[in-house]
Design a protein around this motif. Structure first.
Motif, PDB file in Angstrom:
ATOM      1  N   UNK A   1       5.394  10.493   4.441  1.00  0.00           N
ATOM      2  CA  UNK A   1       3.842  10.231   4.474  1.00  0.00           C
ATOM      3  C   UNK A   1       4.742   8.021   5.092  1.00  0.00           C
ATOM      4  N   UNK A   2       5.591   8.017   5.054  1.00  0.00           N
ATOM      5  CA  UNK A   2       5.677   6.549   5.698  1.00  0.00           C
ATOM      6  C   UNK A   2       6.097   6.428   7.075  1.00  0.00           C
ATOM      7  N   UNK A   3       6.561   7.442   7.310  1.00  0.00           N
ATOM      8  CA  UNK A   3       6.578   7.590   8.284  1.00  0.00           C
ATOM      9  C   UNK A   3       5.526   7.568   9.304  1.00  0.00           C
ATOM     10  N   UNK A   4       4.569   8.722   9.237  1.00  0.00           N
ATOM     11  CA  UNK A   4       3.397   8.515   9.495  1.00  0.00           C
ATOM     12  C   UNK A   4       2.126   6.823   9.605  1.00  0.00           C
ATOM     13  N   UNK A   5       3.076   6.476   8.761  1.00  0.00           N
ATOM     14  CA  UNK A   5       1.681   5.506   8.377  1.00  0.00           C
ATOM     15  C   UNK A   5       2.874   4.060   9.643  1.00  0.00           C
ATOM     16  N   UNK A   6       3.489   4.384   9.626  1.00  0.00           N
ATOM     17  CA  UNK A   6       4.525   3.461  10.285  1.00  0.00           C
ATOM     18  C   UNK A   6       4.649   3.799  11.903  1.00  0.00           C
ATOM     19  N   UNK A   7       4.215   5.113  11.813  1.00  0.00           N
ATOM     20  CA  UNK A   7       3.513   5.030  13.434  1.00  0.00           C
ATOM     21  C   UNK A   7       2.411   5.528  13.622  1.00  0.00           C
TER      22      UNK A   7
ATOM     23  N   UNK B   1      -3.028   5.364   6.276  1.00  0.00           N
ATOM     24  CA  UNK B   1      -3.878   5.922   7.392  1.00  0.00           C
ATOM     25  C   UNK B   1      -4.890   5.808   7.429  1.00  0.00           C
ATOM     26  N   UNK B   2      -5.127   7.284   6.450  1.00  0.00           N
ATOM     27  CA  UNK B   2      -6.618   8.208   6.476  1.00  0.00           C
ATOM     28  C   UNK B   2      -7.063   6.673   6.198  1.00  0.00           C
TER      29      UNK B   2
ATOM     30  N   UNK C   1       0.910  -0.958   0.104  1.00  0.00           N
ATOM     31  CA  UNK C   1      -0.101   0.393  -0.170  1.00  0.00           C
ATOM     32  C   UNK C   1       0.840   1.490  -0.307  1.00  0.00           C
ATOM     33  N   UNK C   2       0.234   2.207  -0.370  1.00  0.00           N
ATOM     34  CA  UNK C   2       1.359   3.679  -0.539  1.00  0.00           C
ATOM     35  C   UNK C   2       0.824   4.208   1.057  1.00  0.00           C
ATOM     36  N   UNK C   3       1.957   4.438   1.527  1.00  0.00           N
ATOM     37  CA  UNK C   3       2.039   5.038   2.703  1.00  0.00           C
ATOM     38  C   UNK C   3       1.116   5.723   2.844  1.00  0.00           C
ATOM     39  N   UNK C   4       1.321   7.191   2.009  1.00  0.00           N
ATOM     40  CA  UNK C   4      -0.441   7.805   2.346  1.00  0.00           C
ATOM     41  C   UNK C   4      -1.526   7.513   2.012  1.00  0.00           C
ATOM     42  N   UNK C   5      -1.944   6.604   1.218  1.00  0.00           N
ATOM     43  CA  UNK C   5      -3.374   6.207   1.990  1.00  0.00           C
ATOM     44  C   UNK C   5      -3.307   5.300   2.648  1.00  0.00           C
TER      45      UNK C   5
END
Ligand code: F6R
Length: 617
Positions: free
Chosen positions: A359-365, A336-337, A330-334
């Protein structure tokens, strides 16, 4: 995405800062600026829109008094267009304080309104969010008389992501930095210390570095480094040694960093594999102690953006085939939202060359908050994503300076394949013989890749002939599909040509309507060997597009005679089994995009509007 450098040491700030910015220019090149406290105790700034060279020429033309304290910035514009006024540093406290910023201060409009209520005479000279921070720290300094305390008071009010560096004329010999979700590392010198977004900025002066955690503030002088958290508690930063030296970040005679980095692909793969197997089995010490967890997971989610997401797709094919576990990419920016379904039996693998992609950092968090175990595949030691993941499998591709990713891609695929084989061993899904044969084949990739690169001149010739091309399509099937996507992305971003990658099987479901006489189409053809080979199906696709007049450019196995009657050009890859073909087939497409951009007179290392690490959402 901006590059930041700070220095406290001897009277050579100007050279150190400009040298550091030169190595950070890949992070953004909309404008550049420096601030230095001269030997006379006065703070001066120079800043200009456009590439760093404009600033360098200006500093050379009208010498800038040197000093031992300074900060420098190279910008990728977010708030405010790339003008001289919006370039950093920004000033506060009546021109006595200078501040540089990477990131976005989301609540800057509210803060600006509050500031203008409290200090109606404040004059803003830019449209940036960063200037608001400069004034806020300036007023806080008037109360505290100390840059560290002033910055600490201000970061508590900021929302968003930021690295800030600040210096004040009344406190010479001190540079203070703060970070939240944006990179900052410390370089430890002899009688001098550095702060930078990336070790590349100071590696020519020192290879000793300290990593700074989230929500921390660092104060450097020429002899001391102290780190506190945003609450004021003292922090002991972790030291690491930079494993590459400055020559690795130089062009070394190549026409561009990208040309050099493509040439380094065999080495990037070899270094990523080095020391990670024994007796025919993959050994990943970074995952030691994780076997029980890896046996228990029932699903893997791979996250990344752009090129990293395409290496993730290849990781999916390999992990599913070898370790028999469902994998989603999955694309990181898609991710977590959309409130993804995650549980303790999910494993998240993030992929990032820079290790700083927001975007990837936020998804990991997000995944970590949901209690998910996270592993990152990362090329940058001590990067934020690596530090925030539960484990990291480093790729050892060496520094990647060209903005568009090339060698990092093949190194990521190598790391993911190592992980796939490791997981298969832990879960008992491959027998020892199969596993050893796959590992052997993975180890043979660097030598094979070197032979693929020998076709560079022919590819350059084709790219030069095609310099006026307006659109190129890329077709691939199974593991050839991510290669098609990557080929198209490279061509778009480097040569500004419309390019699309398609799964070849999808052709008849729409894209074939795009084929008209002369339309160039690259086709990644699988090997004809093997009983389940998709070769006949892809050759049928080639026939279909050829019948409609396409100009067919083929990447095929050496000796594949079936494609010859239909191909206008053939670039060959050595014999390899399916899973390893993409690691060989991608290089001709990278070279093609780079050479076509060069033929159009474009800057292949720094394509327009892009930045190397995307540290804003
Ligand atoms: C394309 C490219 C980008 C990056 C993406 C992720 O050539 O370079 O698509 O792959 O921005 O960057 P990292 O890997 O640093 O997270």
């Amino acid at each position: 995405m901006c590059g930041i450098v700070g220095y406290v040491g001897t009277d050579r700030s100007v050279e150190v800062l400009l040298g550091g910015l030169r190595r950070l220019e890949y992070r953004g090149y909309d404008s550049a600026g420096i601030a230095v406290i001269g030997g006379d105790g006065e703070l001066r700034i120079r800043k200009h829109a456009g590439k760093l060279q404009i600033l360098v020429d200006d500093v050379e033309r009208q010498a800038m008094p040197n000093g031992g304290t300074g900060i420098g910035h190279t910008r990728w514009a977010t708030h405010g267009s790339p003008t001289d006024a919006n370039a950093h540093p920004h000033l506060g406290d009546n021109g006595k304080l200078a501040l540089i910023h990477n990131g976005i201060i989301e609540n800057f409009a509210e803060l600006k309104a509050e500031l203008l209520t409290a200090h109606p005479d404040t004059v803003f000279t830019s449209e940036t969010d960063s200037e608001v921070a400069a004034h806020l720290v300036g007023y806080a300094f008037q109360e505290t008389g100390d840059v560290t305390q002033a910055l600490r008071a201000v970061v508590a009010k900021l929302h968003g992501a930021f690295t800030l560096l600040v210096m004040h004329q009344d406190q010479p010999g001190v540079v203070v930095g703060a970070r939240r979700n944006s990179p900052l590392v410390i370089g430890l010198g002899e009688g001098e210390n550095f702060l930078a977004s990336d070790v590349a900025a100071f590696v020519e002066h020192t290879r000793r570095a300290l990593a700074i955690g989230q929500d921390q503030i660092v104060t450097i002088t020429s002899r001391t480094v102290s780190v506190i958290d945003f609450d004021g508690g003292s922090v002991e930063p972790e030291e690491f040694e930079v494993t590459w030296d400055v020559s690795a970040a130089e062009k070394g005679g190549w026409s561009s960093f990208m040309a050099k980095e493509i040439s380094e692909e065999p080495e990037a793969v070899a270094n990523t594999l080095l020391g990670r197997s024994t007796g025919g089995e993959v050994r990943l010490p970074e995952l030691a102690g994780d076997d029980d967890r890896l046996k228990d997971i029932n699903r893997i989610v791979i996250l990344g953006c752009g090129t990293a997401s395409y290496s993730g797709l290849l990781g999916k094919y390999a992990i599913e085939k070898w370790a028999r576990i469902p994998v989603e990419v999955e694309l990181s920016h898609e991710f977590r939202y959309r409130d993804p379904v995650l549980d303790a039996r999910t494993l998240v693998i993030s992929i990032s060359q820079s290790g700083e992609t927001m975007d990837t950092l936020m998804a990991v968090q997000h995944a970590k908050k949901a209690g998910v175990h996270t592993i990152s595949v990362c090329n940058t030691q001590g990067a934020t994503i690596a530090r925030e993941s539960d484990a990291v499998i480093y790729t050892y591709a060496g520094p990647e300076i060209a903005v568009a990713s090339t060698k990092a891609f093949v190194a990521q695929v190598a790391a993911l394949y190592l992980f796939g084989l490791h997981l298969a061993r832990v879960r008992g899904t491959l027998d020892a013989g199969e596993s050893a044969a796959l590992l052997d084949e993975l180890k043979s990739v660097p030598a094979k890749l070197a032979t693929v690169l020998e076709q560079h001149d022919r590819i350059r010739q084709l790219a030069h002939w095609m310099a006026d091309t307006r659109a190129v399509l890329f077709l691939g099937r199974h593991v050839g599909f991510p290669v098609a996507l990557e080929g198209a992305l490279k061509l778009k971003e480097l040569a500004y040509i419309h390019a699309e990658g398609f799964a070849a099987g999808e052709l008849k479901h729409g894209p074939i309507a795009l084929i008209e006489p002369g339309q160039p189409v690259f086709v990644i053809v699988p090997s004809p060997r093997g009983k389940d080979s998709l070769h006949p199906k892809v050759v049928s696709n080639i026939q279909e597009i050829k019948a409609r007049g396409a100009r067919v450019l083929v990447i095929a196995e050496a000796g594949d005679a079936a494609v010859l009657p239909y191909a206008d050009e053939v670039f060959t890859i050595p014999l390899a089994s399916t899973m390893f073909e993409p690691m060989l087939a991608v290089a001709p497409l990278q070279i093609f995009a780079m050479e076509l951009a060069a033929a159009k007179g474009l800057d292949v290392d720094r394509p327009r509007n892009l930045a190397k690490s995307v540290t804003v959402e």
